[in-house]
Design an enzyme around this catalytic site. Structure first.
Site, short mmCIF file in Angstrom:
data_model
loop_
_atom_site.label_atom_id
_atom_site.label_comp_id
_atom_site.label_asym_id
_atom_site.label_seq_id
_atom_site.Cartn_x
_atom_site.Cartn_y
_atom_site.Cartn_z
CE LYS A 58 -6.25 13.89 5.44
NZ LYS A 58 -6.54 12.28 6.15
NE ARG A 61 -11.03 -10.39 7.88
CZ ARG A 61 -10.48 -11.80 8.45
NH1 ARG A 61 -9.17 -11.78 8.49
NH2 ARG A 61 -11.24 -13.01 8.43
CE1 TYR A 110 -4.95 13.38 11.74
CE2 TYR A 110 -4.52 11.33 12.11
CZ TYR A 110 -5.15 12.17 11.91
OH TYR A 110 -6.59 12.05 11.76
N1 PLP Z 1 -1.39 10.71 8.42
C1 PLP Z 1 -1.50 12.10 8.23
C2 PLP Z 1 -0.46 12.92 8.10
C3 PLP Z 1 -3.03 12.47 8.36
O1 PLP Z 1 -2.92 13.85 7.96
C4 PLP Z 1 -4.06 11.71 8.48
C5 PLP Z 1 -5.23 12.49 8.49
O2 PLP Z 1 -5.59 13.60 8.37
C6 PLP Z 1 -3.82 10.40 8.70
C7 PLP Z 1 -2.60 9.83 8.77
C8 PLP Z 1 -4.90 9.55 9.18
O3 PLP Z 1 -5.60 9.28 7.84
P1 PLP Z 1 -7.32 8.63 7.75
O4 PLP Z 1 -8.06 9.72 8.00
O5 PLP Z 1 -7.18 8.27 6.25
O6 PLP Z 1 -7.34 7.53 8.46
#
Ligand code: PLP
Length: 402
Positions: A212, A62, A115
């Site tokens: 992503k 961790r 988001y």
């Molecule tokens: N930030 C953006 C711009 C996103 O599109 C996403 C998820 O779609 C996240 C953060 C969150 O990421 P995670 O799903 O890996 O927790």
């Protein structure tokens, strides 16, 4: 400095065989996956020393792991930052940074079209911990100036907003934040360091959902925070270790494997998106295309200046409204109906009936989302196959004939 295409392939390495004198003899070509939860010591004093900070010998998974550290070094290098912390998910990185930096009474200034998960985390902080959040459009530093006060701690932006692909005035807003002593954080998940490096534009923290484009193959969840100044990483690290949303070594290994082809993939994502955006904007069933690199887009010059390579996410509004949007996402055959983005395959969603289903028409309109909006994360498939798929989905949804 070497080009990002070279640095994405030749990433930081640590583990290697040594000769009797301790000199390296050979090294694995790929980063080794160290799948161990703890690390053994011969000396109690060495173990105690290793526990003092983030960079000593590995102690416990961790707190740090060689594969995870290789990913952290790679991300810091690609983003032009000093250091990084890898997390179990993008939301782990965002929540970790918010919880590590904010105290009750602090104010966050954030871009309005964030988001959804980030928006929910901020709302929760307001309700449960007394942290104020003020929203801005992202187009004008004067909006930030008007809201910044003595308790303003953080400015939170996204390089390319989701699902409308808006690009905020990053340099103007980050400069304003700096003038007020406010930390500037940019979620760069939708651009990746290939298209934009927010540290070069004045960001203190760059956030990523590595799920992503960085990992890029829709097979891993991960996140990261990159710091322009290592002192900030040292400040937040103990709190992120307490939170416990640390990256798993296998997820880090898969992400590093994905990163090797990131520059090639981004080029294909952006070229395909450019072609589809252009053709969609001439299609009779489409009333608007949100891809800010299109010449006709009102913010084309900002997008082209800040992200000269383009972007891989686009959205478009269908004349037939909600029913047309739903029919389109169910009608595609090459593209897939799925919520994520940034992978090699083209994905579509209909925000009004999924991610933004709780918003009524007024709230949707304020967020810039029409009822017939389709979001498309453009993959790296053959663009003509994608266009034929889009055309057939539009034809079968609306009875259009060409
Ligand atoms: N930030 C953006 C711009 C996103 O599109 C996403 C998820 O779609 C996240 C953060 C969150 O990421 P995670 O799903 O890996 O927790």
């Amino acid at each position: 400095m070497r080009n990002i295409r070279t640095r994405a392939v030749h990433v930081a390495q640590e583990t290697g065989a040594t000769d009797a004198a301790g000199a390296p003899t050979s090294r694995p070509l790929s980063v080794p996956l160290v799948q161990s939860s703890a690390f053994a010591f011969d000396s109690a004093d060495e173990l105690a020393r290793a526990m003092a900070g983030p960079d000593g010998a590995y102690v416990y998974g961790r707190r740090g792991n060689p594969t995870v550290r290789a990913l952290e070094r790679t991300l810091a290098d690609l983003e032009g930052g000093a250091s990084a912390i890898a997390f179990a998910s993008g939301m782990g990185a965002i929540s970790g940074i918010l919880l590590a930096l904010l105290r009750p009474g602090d104010r966050v200034i954030a871009q309005r079209c964030l988001y959804g998960g980030t928006y929910a985390a901020l709302s929760d902080l307001t309700e449960r911990y007394g942290i104020e959040v003020a929203y801005i459009s992202g187009d004008d530093p004067a909006e930030f100036e008007a809201l910044a006060g003595p308790r303003t701690r953080l400015l939170l932006l996204e390089t390319i907003a989701n699902p409308t692909a808006r690009v905020p005035d990053l340099p103007g807003l980050l400069a304003a934040a700096r003038r007020h002593g406010v930390l500037g954080a940019v979620d760069n998940s939708l651009a990746s360091p290939v298209l934009c490096r927010p540290v070069e534009l004045g960001a203190d923290i760059v956030l990523h959902s590595t799920t992503k484009y960085l990992a890029g193959h829709s097979d891993v969840i991960g996140g990261a925070a990159v710091f322009a100044d290592d002192a900030l990483r040292r400040e937040v690290w103990p709190r992120t270790v307490e939170l416990g949303a640390s990256a798993d070594p296998f997820a880090a290994w898969l992400t590093l494997r994905g990163i090797a082809t990131l520059p090639l993939r981004m080029r294909a994502h952006c070229a395909n998106a450019a072609l589809l955006a252009e053709r969609l904007s001439g299609h009779p069933a489409v009333t608007a295309v949100h891809w800010p690199w299109l010449g006709s887009h009102p913010r084309a010059s900002r997008a082209r200046t800040l992200l000269s390579g383009g972007g891989g996410l686009l959205s478009f509004e269908l004349a037939g409204g909600r029913e047309a949007g739903r029919a389109f996402v169910e009608g595609v055959e090459v593209a897939r109906l799925a919520l994520s983005l940034g992978g090699v395959e083209t994905l579509v969603t209909h925000p009004a009936s999924t991610s933004h289903r709780e918003l009524d028409e007024g709230a949707l309109a304020r967020a810039g989302i029409g009822t017939g909006l389709v979001r498309m994360s453009v993959g790296i498939e053959d663009p003509e196959d994608l266009w034929r798929d889009i055309e057939q989905a539009l034809r079968s949804s609306f009875g259009l004939t060409k």
